[in-house]
Write an enzyme that holds these catalytic residues in place. Structure first.
Site: not given
Ligand code: ATP
Length: 315
Positions: A15, A164
């Site tokens: 998203k 989210d």
């Molecule tokens: P959001 O915008 O939903 O807060 P994001 O997209 O910035 O999140 P994610 O890729 O969801 O970030 O990951 C944030 C942290 O969560 C990662 O640094 C990792 O340590 C942890 N994590 C847990 N599960 C996952 C997963 N399935 N994929 C990636 N990271 C994950």
């Protein structure tokens, strides 16, 4: 007799937030938000397989051509950044589903095919969780010969996993309030065209919120709300009219923590993008452009300059 393949696969989109306002910190540490979520045409796939072992194992791979694959090619990212233990959101999602079914006779393997940058502000982990909810629900129902959990039950589990996750389950475009998990679908008059640019290092969402609170410590922060005309403009579908309404309270905080995003945002304006913004808590940057051809052209230019870039449709 044909063997029954005990595997189920589901996808969930990444998203961007076309608009994001965050209120002051609440007493529980969370922030109320007003978020206009929009799914993009790059997302995650989770394959759930029943195994002979016990417990849940996780495998992680990059989707060819995706932003994650481009980051790997450039050596700016390692798949080791994705946890494979119980802290992985997909594992937590699987466990949440399995509590609603009789115990599995065996273990579970979750294969995550990642396209969405990790810690990129595009809800990649949330998309893995949403896809795992759907895949494991189907698998557990088949194995136990019980009915699948319905959409409302999955949405309730999703909200318990993260702000989210409900949006990753529903996709499309939606206004999110509360912590972001209370959703109201909204109409988008025409497909939007974006170029996503991944950064070299991720940003931690809690760190970005903490920086936002620090930057606004002396301000009287109002309750978050969407601009009154935003939904009507989105419904009309003219990207040029939408562009000036896009805003993200977290952008200043993300820029403060990662000043190298400044030139990435400026590169869009220099190349004729209608608007350029940080997605969610960043550091992924999105450039809004007029049409699919402009998106492919800009993505080519940015890749030529060495950045992981991808043309996508939204929603
Ligand atoms: P959001 O915008 O939903 O807060 P994001 O997209 O910035 O999140 P994610 O890729 O969801 O970030 O990951 C944030 C942290 O969560 C990662 O640094 C990792 O340590 C942890 N994590 C847990 N599960 C996952 C997963 N399935 N994929 C990636 N990271 C994950």
């Amino acid at each position: 007799m044909t063997a029954v393949l005990l595997t189920e696969r589901a996808g969930a989109p990444g998203k961007v937030n076309l608009f994001f306002a965050a209120g002051p910190p609440r007493s529980d540490g969370y922030h109320d938000v007003a978020s206009l979520y929009c799914a993009v045409s790059t997302g995650e796939t989770v394959t759930a397989t029943l195994t002979r072992g016990a417990g849940t194992t996780v495998g992680v791979a990059a989707v060819p051509g995706s932003l994650v694959a481009q980051q790997l090619d450039r050596g700016t990212f390692s798949l080791d950044a994705v946890p494979t233990d119980g802290s992985n959101l997909a594992v937590r999602a699987a466990e949440a589903v399995l509590t609603r079914f009789p115990p599995l006779a065996g273990g579970l393997h979750l294969q995550l095919d990642k396209a969405v940058p990790v810690a990129g502000g595009m809800g990649g982990g949330s998309a893995d969780a949403a896809a795992a909810l759907v895949a494991v629900n189907r698998l557990a129902a088949r194995v136990s010969r019980e009915p699948e959990l319905d959409d409302d039950a999955l949405l309730e589990l999703a909200a318990g996993l993260g702000a989210d996750v409900p949006f990753a389950l529903t996709g499309g475009a939606a206004v999110g309030t509360g912590t972001g998990s209370r959703l109201r679908p909204v109409a988008v008059g025409a497909t939007l065209h974006l170029v996503l640019v991944a950064a070299e290092a991720g940003l931690s969402t809690p760190a970005v919120y903490a920086e936002l609170d620090r930057l606004r410590a002396d301000q009287d922060v109002p309750a978050p709300r969407l601009p009154g005309d935003l939904e009507a403009v989105l419904g009309a579908g003219a990207a040029g009219e939408l562009a000036p309404l896009l805003a993200n309270d977290l952008q200043a905080a993300a820029l403060s923590l990662a000043p190298q995003l400044g030139p990435v945002l400026a590169a869009g304006a220099a190349a004729g993008a209608l608007a350029s913004f940080v997605s969610g808590s960043g550091p992924t940057v999105a450039h809004l452009v007029a049409d699919a051809a402009a998106a492919e052209d800009l993505a080519d230019v940015l890749r030529g300059q060495g950045a992981p870039a991808l043309a996508v449709r939204a929603p």
